[in-house]
Enzyme design. Structure first.
Site, PDB file in Angstrom:
ATOM      1  N   ASP A  46      -6.806   3.997  10.511  1.00 42.73           N
ATOM      2  CA  ASP A  46      -6.661   3.475   9.158  1.00 42.73           C
ATOM      3  C   ASP A  46      -7.948   3.826   8.435  1.00 42.73           C
ATOM      4  O   ASP A  46      -9.033   3.465   8.883  1.00 42.73           O
ATOM      5  CB  ASP A  46      -6.446   1.953   9.216  1.00 42.73           C
ATOM      6  CG  ASP A  46      -5.159   1.542   8.522  1.00 42.73           C
ATOM      7  OD1 ASP A  46      -5.013   1.879   7.332  1.00 42.73           O
ATOM      8  OD2 ASP A  46      -4.325   0.884   9.159  1.00 42.73           O
ATOM      9  N   CYS A 106      -8.430 -12.277  19.591  1.00 45.29           N
ATOM     10  CA  CYS A 106      -8.972 -11.038  20.141  1.00 45.29           C
ATOM     11  C   CYS A 106     -10.324 -10.790  19.498  1.00 45.29           C
ATOM     12  O   CYS A 106     -10.440 -10.824  18.270  1.00 45.29           O
ATOM     13  CB  CYS A 106      -8.047  -9.859  19.821  1.00 45.29           C
ATOM     14  SG  CYS A 106      -6.371 -10.072  20.423  1.00 45.29           S
ATOM     15  N   CYS A 134     -10.590  -8.295  16.511  1.00 45.83           N
ATOM     16  CA  CYS A 134      -9.593  -8.492  15.443  1.00 45.83           C
ATOM     17  C   CYS A 134     -10.006  -7.821  14.122  1.00 45.83           C
ATOM     18  O   CYS A 134     -11.116  -7.995  13.638  1.00 45.83           O
ATOM     19  CB  CYS A 134      -9.391  -9.982  15.205  1.00 45.83           C
ATOM     20  SG  CYS A 134      -8.149 -10.346  13.948  1.00 45.83           S
ATOM     21  N   ARG A 146       0.816  -1.206   0.000  1.00 46.51           N
ATOM     22  CA  ARG A 146       0.000   0.000   0.000  1.00 46.51           C
ATOM     23  C   ARG A 146       0.847   1.253   0.000  1.00 46.51           C
ATOM     24  O   ARG A 146       0.477   2.264  -0.570  1.00 46.51           O
ATOM     25  CB  ARG A 146      -0.899  -0.037   1.246  1.00 46.51           C
ATOM     26  CG  ARG A 146      -1.599   1.261   1.562  1.00 46.51           C
ATOM     27  CD  ARG A 146      -2.749   1.051   2.506  1.00 46.51           C
ATOM     28  NE  ARG A 146      -3.732   0.147   1.928  1.00 46.51           N
ATOM     29  CZ  ARG A 146      -4.621  -0.555   2.639  1.00 46.51           C
ATOM     30  NH1 ARG A 146      -4.651  -0.452   3.943  1.00 46.51           N
ATOM     31  NH2 ARG A 146      -5.477  -1.341   2.034  1.00 46.51           N
ATOM     32  N   TYR A 147       2.003   1.186   0.666  1.00 50.04           N
ATOM     33  CA  TYR A 147       2.883   2.345   0.775  1.00 50.04           C
ATOM     34  C   TYR A 147       4.065   2.162  -0.179  1.00 50.04           C
ATOM     35  O   TYR A 147       4.381   1.043  -0.568  1.00 50.04           O
ATOM     36  CB  TYR A 147       3.390   2.480   2.212  1.00 50.04           C
ATOM     37  CG  TYR A 147       2.298   2.728   3.225  1.00 50.04           C
ATOM     38  CD1 TYR A 147       1.630   3.951   3.263  1.00 50.04           C
ATOM     39  CD2 TYR A 147       1.933   1.749   4.141  1.00 50.04           C
ATOM     40  CE1 TYR A 147       0.632   4.186   4.191  1.00 50.04           C
ATOM     41  CE2 TYR A 147       0.931   1.973   5.075  1.00 50.04           C
ATOM     42  CZ  TYR A 147       0.286   3.193   5.101  1.00 50.04           C
ATOM     43  OH  TYR A 147      -0.691   3.423   6.016  1.00 50.04           O
ATOM     44  N   CYS A 151      -3.098 -17.238  15.962  1.00 51.32           N
ATOM     45  CA  CYS A 151      -2.644 -16.302  16.981  1.00 51.32           C
ATOM     46  C   CYS A 151      -2.623 -17.018  18.332  1.00 51.32           C
ATOM     47  O   CYS A 151      -3.280 -18.033  18.499  1.00 51.32           O
ATOM     48  CB  CYS A 151      -3.583 -15.101  17.070  1.00 51.32           C
ATOM     49  SG  CYS A 151      -3.393 -13.932  15.717  1.00 51.32           S
ATOM     50  N   ARG A 208       7.265  -0.188   1.493  1.00 46.58           N
ATOM     51  CA  ARG A 208       7.142  -1.284   2.463  1.00 46.58           C
ATOM     52  C   ARG A 208       5.884  -2.106   2.242  1.00 46.58           C
ATOM     53  O   ARG A 208       4.894  -1.602   1.711  1.00 46.58           O
ATOM     54  CB  ARG A 208       7.196  -0.745   3.891  1.00 46.58           C
ATOM     55  CG  ARG A 208       6.137   0.305   4.218  1.00 46.58           C
ATOM     56  CD  ARG A 208       6.654   1.184   5.367  1.00 46.58           C
ATOM     57  NE  ARG A 208       5.645   2.101   5.885  1.00 46.58           N
ATOM     58  CZ  ARG A 208       5.310   3.245   5.317  1.00 46.58           C
ATOM     59  NH1 ARG A 208       5.873   3.606   4.181  1.00 46.58           N
ATOM     60  NH2 ARG A 208       4.406   4.041   5.872  1.00 46.58           N
ATOM     61  N   ARG A 213      -8.493  -8.488  11.279  1.00 49.28           N
ATOM     62  CA  ARG A 213      -8.365  -9.472  10.201  1.00 49.28           C
ATOM     63  C   ARG A 213      -9.147 -10.735  10.523  1.00 49.28           C
ATOM     64  O   ARG A 213      -8.729 -11.840  10.192  1.00 49.28           O
ATOM     65  CB  ARG A 213      -6.897  -9.801   9.944  1.00 49.28           C
ATOM     66  CG  ARG A 213      -6.128  -8.574   9.520  1.00 49.28           C
ATOM     67  CD  ARG A 213      -5.015  -8.868   8.540  1.00 49.28           C
ATOM     68  NE  ARG A 213      -4.329  -7.630   8.246  1.00 49.28           N
ATOM     69  CZ  ARG A 213      -3.256  -7.204   8.892  1.00 49.28           C
ATOM     70  NH1 ARG A 213      -2.700  -7.952   9.840  1.00 49.28           N
ATOM     71  NH2 ARG A 213      -2.713  -6.046   8.585  1.00 49.28           N
ATOM     72  N   LYS A 251      -2.799   4.723   6.960  1.00 51.47           N
ATOM     73  CA  LYS A 251      -2.859   5.297   8.306  1.00 51.47           C
ATOM     74  C   LYS A 251      -2.802   6.825   8.265  1.00 51.47           C
ATOM     75  O   LYS A 251      -1.986   7.393   7.544  1.00 51.47           O
ATOM     76  CB  LYS A 251      -1.699   4.784   9.140  1.00 51.47           C
ATOM     77  CG  LYS A 251      -1.742   3.279   9.380  1.00 51.47           C
ATOM     78  CD  LYS A 251      -0.548   2.842  10.228  1.00 51.47           C
ATOM     79  CE  LYS A 251      -0.497   1.339  10.388  1.00 51.47           C
ATOM     80  NZ  LYS A 251      -0.068   0.645   9.153  1.00 51.47           N
ATOM     81  N   ASP A 273     -10.757  -0.162  14.024  1.00 51.63           N
ATOM     82  CA  ASP A 273     -11.233  -0.210  12.642  1.00 51.63           C
ATOM     83  C   ASP A 273     -12.724  -0.559  12.608  1.00 51.63           C
ATOM     84  O   ASP A 273     -13.267  -1.102  13.565  1.00 51.63           O
ATOM     85  CB  ASP A 273     -10.446  -1.261  11.853  1.00 51.63           C
ATOM     86  CG  ASP A 273      -8.989  -0.851  11.653  1.00 51.63           C
ATOM     87  OD1 ASP A 273      -8.746   0.356  11.451  1.00 51.63           O
ATOM     88  OD2 ASP A 273      -8.115  -1.729  11.706  1.00 51.63           O
TER      89      ASP A 273
HETATM   90  C1  LIG Z   1       0.800  -0.280   8.981  1.00 50.17           C
HETATM   91  C2  LIG Z   1       1.179  -0.758   7.678  1.00 50.17           C
HETATM   92  C3  LIG Z   1       2.514  -0.728   7.261  1.00 50.17           C
HETATM   93  C4  LIG Z   1       3.641  -0.233   8.142  1.00 50.17           C
HETATM   94  O1  LIG Z   1       3.438   1.119   8.404  1.00 50.17           O
HETATM   95  P1  LIG Z   1       4.413   1.976   9.304  1.00 50.17           P
HETATM   96  O2  LIG Z   1       3.672   3.259   9.485  1.00 50.17           O
HETATM   97  O3  LIG Z   1       5.670   2.117   8.547  1.00 50.17           O
HETATM   98  O4  LIG Z   1       4.606   1.238  10.586  1.00 50.17           O
HETATM   99  C5  LIG Z   1       2.809  -1.163   5.992  1.00 50.17           C
HETATM  100  N1  LIG Z   1       1.839  -1.599   5.158  1.00 50.17           N
HETATM  101  C6  LIG Z   1       0.549  -1.633   5.542  1.00 50.17           C
HETATM  102  C7  LIG Z   1      -0.476  -2.119   4.581  1.00 50.17           C
HETATM  103  C8  LIG Z   1       0.163  -1.229   6.806  1.00 50.17           C
HETATM  104  O5  LIG Z   1      -1.120  -1.280   7.183  1.00 50.17           O
END
Ligand SMILES: *Cc1c(COP(=O)(O)O)cnc(C)c1O
Length: 360
Positions: A306, A106, A109, A89-90, A102, A93, A111, A313, A269
């Site tokens: 989110d 929880c 949850c 998504r980002y 798990c 990363r 997910r 986020k 969420d």
């Molecule tokens: C939270 C998340 C991350 C990691 O985010 P950081 O803000 O770098 O901790 C990476 N990908 C997804 C899809 C996430 O939800």
């Protein structure tokens, strides 16, 4: 059998057993368990004094989970999955889901559409995920999640981490886990000596309440920290569990004493079946305001939500700026006192005639 697998086995996963133990309606509890399985391992069970205390509320099934409000996949993760069980998504990363299990399930949850459901994972997904990461050189940070990565055997987990470490552009490997909090006995000497071979490894641990900090969880965190793993926390803001400034501040302070640095507080969420855990965003801001300045900055996490639909986020900060402009900023400190601070004016303010609307 290793100690931790026995702790899982001796816990509660049967709806009828849960009903008997906590005085629940057996029929409704069975229905709840069909939607999302029950798992309260015997260690976590030992922390529960009653079903509606802050620990019990997190894991004891509740008929309100049958409520239809909310989404199955509120963050739209499936849409950002180029291969199954990987979310990209980002820019730099990804998150790779490596386990459906798990240490506890929880009730809030995010997910729950996947967690506790073996069918949502196929062993070949991990290989496809790693292949995707290998062929995308912009990915420099991989978070292992799930489910909980530490529910895998040391050997399986090492296989995944070793493959990721062999990819030159992967700089950071992170593990998102609830194990050190909810099944600390899983953190063994052999797990720690395996992990330390693959640094830089970071770990974010899910803790929600000060009562989760016990001699056992403190020991697990100490072992991980001694293995050189920087530990962060992720906390979900939960109604009736930690939605109170004093409880949250105490949790953050206590986390630091076990060498865990507060990282995120997540707003709940919009997951189907979890509406009874939701608080207002105003409440989250009030909690952040109660931490900032009143205790050390090391205790201060980011409060994030989110966005539904997959926007990622968004950090939410209480506003300390009352106004700014014309070379000055008016600020409020943590006690609410007002200060004026001189500021640089970056560009001269040019007053232009307005040609488009008023002509003034
Ligand atoms: C939270 C998340 C991350 C990691 O985010 P950081 O803000 O770098 O901790 C990476 N990908 C997804 C899809 C996430 O939800």
């Amino acid at each position: 059998m290793e100690g931790w697998t026995r702790i899982l086995k001796e816990g509660i996963d049967d709806p009828d057993e849960a009903s008997k133990r906590f005085g629940l309606d057996p029929k409704l509890t069975r229905k709840v368990a069909e939607r999302f399985p029950i798992r309260i391992n015997s260690y976590f069970l030992s922390l529960i004094k009653s079903a509606d205390d802050p620990i019990g509320k997190q894991v004891v099934p509740d008929p309100r989970e049958l409520d239809e409000e909310g989404y199955e996949d509120p963050l739209n993760e499936e849409e950002d999955s180029p291969v199954p069980n990987l979310v990209h998504r980002y820019p730099d990363r990804v998150v790779l889901f490596v386990s459906h299990q798990c240490p506890i399930y929880c009730r809030f949850c995010t997910r729950r559409r996947k967690v506790g459901r073996p069918a949502s994972f196929s062993p070949s997904d991990i290989g496809k995920g790693i292949e995707y990461i290998r062929s995308h050189r912009e990915i420099r940070d991989v978070t292992l999640s799930g489910g909980d990565p530490l529910m895998l055997s040391d050997r399986k987990l090492e296989g995944i981490i070793r493959d990721l470490r062999a990819i030159p552009h992967v700089e950071i490997i992170r593990i998102g886990t609830r194990v050190p909090c909810a099944l600390p006995q899983r953190v063994t000497g052999s797990l720690c000596s395996m992990l330390r071979k693959y640094h830089p490894i970071y770990m974010n641990i899910h803790f929600n309440h000060p009562d989760e900090i016990t001699p056992e969880s403190a020991k697990a965190c100490e072992m991980l920290a001694d293995a050189g793993i920087p530990l962060g926390s992720q906390t979900v803001l939960l109604r009736g569990v930690n939605d109170d400034p004093e409880t949250m501040k105490l949790l953050m302070q206590k986390l630091l004493t076990i060498r865990v640095r507060p990282y995120y507080i997540f707003h709940m969420d919009l997951v189907k079946g979890t509406a009874h855990f939701r608080t207002s965003i105003r409440k989250g801001m009030e909690i952040m305001r109660a931490i900032q300045g009143f205790t050390s900055g090391l205790c201060l996490p980011h409060y994030v939500l989110d966005t539904p639909g997959g926007g990622g986020k968004v950090p939410i900060y209480p506003d300390y700026i009352i106004s700014m402009g014309m070379g000055r900023v008016v600020l409020k400190n943590y006690e609410g006192r007002v200060y004026v601070y001189p500021d640089i004016v970056d560009e001269p303010v040019e007053l232009k005639r307005c040609s488009s609307c008023c002509g003034g």
